[in-house]
Enzyme design. Structure first.
Site, PDB file in Angstrom:
ATOM      1  N   PRO A 143       0.828  -1.213   0.000  1.00 25.50           N
ATOM      2  CG  PRO A 143      -0.750  -1.543   1.676  1.00 25.50           C
ATOM      3  CD  PRO A 143       0.549  -2.075   1.148  1.00 25.50           C
ATOM      4  CE  LYS A 144       0.152   5.266  -4.804  1.00 24.11           C
ATOM      5  NZ  LYS A 144       0.117   5.798  -6.170  1.00 24.11           N
ATOM      6  CB  VAL A 145       1.860   5.237   3.548  1.00 22.46           C
ATOM      7  CG1 VAL A 145       1.594   6.149   4.730  1.00 22.46           C
ATOM      8  CG2 VAL A 145       1.193   3.878   3.753  1.00 22.46           C
TER       9      VAL A 145
END
Length: 165
Positions: A25-27
């Protein structure tokens, strides 16, 4: 994706639950994001830090436990800085500090930028198909593929492949 810590963690968990453990996931690389990265890493969820414009953002994300840091090469260039140079500096910081995080360079305007970073040792990029095609598209390659195909078809027949034999 949510901007608050709890929302980012919940989004990260959901993304991995839906798409599998090989999904990162991109954060965003902001203070709340660093907290979310740390929490997700504690759960064994690997993440990608995005919206990176400075080496310090990448360093902080790596210290929080991110797996990949994604500097935006072309966007950094558009701000008047050297995007490729920033990605190289991030790569050097990770190596100098023995951080397991890798650079995942993003936002390219041309294939030369990708080649320059690969030559330097940055082994992961995300790029538009037109940029990737620029790495392998030229008349000499096309002519070689056509010659190999013609030689093969001369042996087995036009339009045939190994699966047909």
């Amino acid at each position: 994706m949510a901007r608050d810590v709890e929302g980012m963690v919940a989004d990260g968990r959901r993304i991995v639950a839906e798409l599998g453990e090989s999904t990162f996931p991109k954060v965003p690389s902001v203070p709340e994001g660093f907290k979310a990265i740390r929490m997700l890493a504690a759960e064994g969820i690997r993440t990608t830090a995005t919206a990176i414009y400075t080496p310090m953002q990448a360093f902080l994300a790596a210290k929080a436990g991110v797996s990949y840091a994604a500097p935006y090469i072309n966007r950094i260039d558009n701000m008047g800085y050297d995007g490729v140079g920033v990605a190289m500096e991030i790569h050097d910081i990770f190596r100098a500090n023995d951080l397991s995080c890798e650079v995942l360079a993003a936002s390219f305007k041309n294939s030369q930028q990708v080649l320059e970073l690969a030559r330097y040792g940055v082994g992961a990029v995300t790029a538009a198909s037109s940029v990737i095609e620029g790495l392998v598209k030229n008349a000499a390659i096309d002519a070689s593929v056509d010659a190999f195909t013609a030689d093969f078809e001369g042996l087995v027949g036009a339009g045939k492949t190994m699966a047909d034999l």
